[in-house]
Design an enzyme around this catalytic site. Structure first.
Site, mmCIF file in Angstrom:
data_model
loop_
_atom_site.group_PDB
_atom_site.id
_atom_site.type_symbol
_atom_site.label_atom_id
_atom_site.label_comp_id
_atom_site.label_asym_id
_atom_site.label_seq_id
_atom_site.Cartn_x
_atom_site.Cartn_y
_atom_site.Cartn_z
ATOM 1 N N GLY A 225 0.717 0.007 9.222
ATOM 2 C CA GLY A 225 0.173 -0.194 10.569
ATOM 3 C C GLY A 225 -0.206 -1.631 10.822
ATOM 4 N N ASP A 226 -1.399 -1.814 11.336
ATOM 5 C CA ASP A 226 -1.916 -3.152 11.597
ATOM 6 C C ASP A 226 -2.993 -3.468 10.567
ATOM 7 O OD1 ASP A 226 -2.317 -5.347 13.966
ATOM 8 O OD2 ASP A 226 -4.187 -4.887 12.933
ATOM 9 N N GLY B 21 4.137 9.994 11.423
ATOM 10 C CA GLY B 21 4.681 9.553 12.703
ATOM 11 C C GLY B 21 5.687 8.418 12.564
ATOM 12 N N THR C 243 0.061 -0.344 15.118
ATOM 13 C CA THR C 243 -0.867 0.569 14.462
ATOM 14 C C THR C 243 -0.408 2.013 14.634
ATOM 15 O OG1 THR C 243 -3.206 1.075 14.193
ATOM 16 C CG2 THR C 243 -2.396 0.811 16.460
ATOM 17 N N LYS D 131 -3.605 2.812 -2.035
ATOM 18 C CA LYS D 131 -4.864 3.545 -2.075
ATOM 19 C C LYS D 131 -4.559 4.969 -1.707
ATOM 20 C CE LYS D 131 -7.782 -0.069 -0.455
ATOM 21 N NZ LYS D 131 -7.356 -0.530 0.824
ATOM 22 N N ASP E 123 0.818 -1.204 0.000
ATOM 23 C CA ASP E 123 0.000 0.000 0.000
ATOM 24 C C ASP E 123 0.851 1.252 0.000
ATOM 25 O OD1 ASP E 123 -2.354 -1.258 0.101
ATOM 26 O OD2 ASP E 123 -2.745 -0.913 2.230
ATOM 27 N N MET F 217 -7.361 8.987 9.422
ATOM 28 C CA MET F 217 -7.922 9.558 8.198
ATOM 29 C C MET F 217 -8.732 10.817 8.491
ATOM 30 S SD MET F 217 -9.101 5.939 6.497
ATOM 31 C CE MET F 217 -9.460 5.108 8.038
HETATM 32 N N1 SAH Z 1 -3.930 0.011 9.220
HETATM 33 C C1 SAH Z 1 -3.360 1.302 9.511
HETATM 34 C C2 SAH Z 1 -4.345 2.432 9.301
HETATM 35 C C3 SAH Z 1 -4.811 2.576 7.885
HETATM 36 S S1 SAH Z 1 -5.889 3.937 7.683
HETATM 37 C C4 SAH Z 1 -2.832 1.315 10.945
HETATM 38 O O1 SAH Z 1 -3.104 0.381 11.715
HETATM 39 O O2 SAH Z 1 -2.124 2.252 11.288
HETATM 40 C C5 SAH Z 1 -4.795 5.195 7.180
HETATM 41 C C6 SAH Z 1 -4.615 6.234 8.258
HETATM 42 O O3 SAH Z 1 -3.708 5.787 9.236
HETATM 43 C C7 SAH Z 1 -4.014 7.516 7.788
HETATM 44 O O4 SAH Z 1 -4.988 8.351 7.195
HETATM 45 C C8 SAH Z 1 -3.501 8.105 9.067
HETATM 46 O O5 SAH Z 1 -4.537 8.676 9.803
HETATM 47 C C9 SAH Z 1 -3.054 6.881 9.808
HETATM 48 N N2 SAH Z 1 -1.595 6.663 9.700
HETATM 49 C C10 SAH Z 1 -0.972 5.587 9.237
HETATM 50 N N3 SAH Z 1 0.368 5.705 9.343
HETATM 51 C C11 SAH Z 1 0.595 6.902 9.900
HETATM 52 C C12 SAH Z 1 1.773 7.621 10.274
HETATM 53 N N4 SAH Z 1 3.002 7.095 10.086
HETATM 54 N N5 SAH Z 1 1.632 8.832 10.821
HETATM 55 C C13 SAH Z 1 0.412 9.370 11.017
HETATM 56 N N6 SAH Z 1 -0.721 8.739 10.685
HETATM 57 C C14 SAH Z 1 -0.656 7.525 10.135
#
Ligand code: SAH
Length: 471
Positions: A306-307, A417, A335, A274, A252, A388
């Site tokens: 993330g997760d 982050g 996450t 996406k 992704d 998001m």
């Molecule tokens: N599965 C992912 C989330 C996917 S939705 C998880 O567990 O983290 C995508 C959203 O995750 C982004 O719009 C943002 O809000 C957040 N996100 C993911 N990585 C991030 C990062 N390194 N720093 C800040 N926000 C992050």
């Protein structure tokens, strides 16, 4: 090579450990693990050893060492802090041809203890021949990290089927190839995923096909892997291994370049990213792509930021795999909420500020956020993490205030982050949308709301390139 590595069969053999302290206790532990019958010789005993003696796990000779004491033992270890005792033990053992180890004195040893990586029946011994035990331990730590904990179970499976395979595949070179394929393929993946019965069934099929001279290489495996929020150090050991072993990686947009760099050079990379309002591959196409790749016999890693089970649509992807009978595993990841909060110095819960934490999606659908219980989210004493939420931030803050959230409640936005581009924009529920509008932020961003946010002033420790904090 100063010492020849061999593996001693100690089960039921009488072993003598001279010395009753902590060092002796560790050697006793090692000898017991290998099934030795251990006797400790020493005028006194440490607490731990005394317990072992009391419980009958270890024999005890309460005395000072004399050279005749080594008779009747198959192996002797000297672990005293007195050089003359250690020398006497070494000499007595050597004169009777009994293998002897003197802890930390390679020159007195006829054998040395390696650092051990125990995935029994798979055992790896690491030694520097006494030159640097610390280096041996560092090497061990590296290998520990690289070898799946389940290698022992894989070895057991191989042992169980060894004779069967020998009969079914008579030609040694072909048999070796068969095992090489099997121990690196989906059978191994299934064992690592804790699905031993399926692994055995798969192995049965492979043996039958091989015996009929129709080697069946087909049948891949999908690992749905959480890549964490960006910093590759945050990968789990399982994620790291899956990525390194993959034939194909479907990833992704959120997966960081640093994590992607860990993919093998000869592995295929497919971008299924996406982007908000621009879906590169629709979800159902991703689902069918995974199934197709697996059915081609590939080891597929579906890598998600993330997760995979937190706003990651991981559930939908494995549903399709399940329907199609494709074996898979899910490797959780850190996450964004955990990663960003930790790196921003914002504990998500805290005795004084928040007794619960809620993850919500702030994704706008036709300009609106639907399905959130604003009354509940606006209450004090909790932490709210909004994924998001960049586009909808003004709307979110407005709704929180309208439902009773104090406008001065601390709130922050974390950009990218855990990466070196991390930035923190801190304010309140009232001020944050304005602060964010003024600064050019880059996705991904996460919003954290609640009293805990104020703690970053004290606890922030990670600085991105920009120095990190803006308020
Ligand atoms: N599965 C992912 C989330 C996917 S939705 C998880 O567990 O983290 C995508 C959203 O995750 C982004 O719009 C943002 O809000 C957040 N996100 C993911 N990585 C991030 C990062 N390194 N720093 C800040 N926000 C992050």
């Amino acid at each position: 090579m100063n010492f020849l590595p061999v593996f001693l069969k100690l089960a039921g053999q009488a072993c003598l450990v001279v010395g009753g302290g902590e060092v002796a206790a560790r050697k006793v532990e090692t000898l017991l693990r290998a099934g030795g019958r251990v006797t400790v010789l020493s005028p006194g005993l440490s607490e731990g050893l005394a317990e072992k003696v009391a419980s009958g796990q270890v024999g005890y000779l309460p005395k000072r060492f004399e050279s005749g004491d080594v008779a009747d033992f198959h192996l002797v270890v000297s672990a005293t802090d007195r050089r003359e005792v250690n020398e006497a033990v070494a000499e007595a053992a050597k004169s009777r041809g009994v293998p002897v180890n003197v802890v930390d004195c390679p020159e007195l040893c006829s054998f040395i203890f390696p650092a051990i990586i125990d995935r029994s029946p798979l055992v790896i011994a690491v030694s520097t021949g006494g030159a640097s035990p610390v280096l041996a331990r560092l090497v061990r730590a590296r290998l520990e990290g690289a070898l799946p904990a389940a290698y022992g179970r894989l070895a057991e499976l191989a042992e169980k089927f060894r004779q069967r395979v020998k009969k079914a595949v008579r030609e040694p070179a072909r048999r070796r190839k068969f095992w090489e394929r099997t121990l690196q393929g989906p059978v191994a993946d299934l064992v690592f995923a804790g699905r031993e019965q399926e692994a055995e069934a798969r192995l049965e099929t492979l043996i039958r096909a091989e015996a009929k001279d129709r080697p069946e290489g087909k049948g891949g495996f999908v690992s749905l892997v959480g890549a964490g929020p960006g910093d590759p150090e945050l990968l789990t050991l399982g994620a790291f291994r899956a990525i390194q072993e993959a034939d194909v990686v479907v990833y992704d947009r959120l997966v960081s370049p640093e994590v992607l760099r860990l993919v093998r050079n000869d592995a295929a990379r497919i971008y299924a990213g996406k982007e908000r309002s621009r879906h590169t591959l629709p979800q159902d196409q991703i689902n069918t792509l995974l199934v197709r790749l697996a059915k081609e016999g590939k080891r597929v890693v579906r890598l998600k930021g993330g997760d995979p089970f937190i706003f990651g649509r991981g559930g939908e992807e494995i549903e399709t795999l399940m329907e199609e009978g494709v074996p898979f595993q899910v490797v959780p990841g850190i996450t964004a909420a955990s990663g960003c909060a930790a790196y921003a110095g914002i504990p998500l819960t805290h005795r004084d500020h928040a007794q619960s934490v809620t993850f919500v999606t702030g994704h706008l659908k036709e300009g609106e956020i639907t399905g959130l219980d604003w009354d509940r989210l606006a209450r004090p004493g909790q932490t709210l993490v909004i994924y998001m939420g960049l586009q909808g931030l003004p709307h979110i803050c407005e709704a929180l205030i309208a439902h009773g959230c104090a406008p001065e409640t601390p709130a922050a936005l974390v950009q990218q982050g855990t990466t070196r581009h991390q930035r923190l924009i801190a304010g309140t529920v009232r001020s944050l949308p304005g602060l964010v509008a003024k600064s050019a932020v880059s996705a991904p961003t996460l919003v954290i709301v609640g009293g805990v946010v104020s703690l970053h002033r004290k606890l922030a420790w990670f600085k991105g390139e920009s120095g990190g904090i803006e308020a």
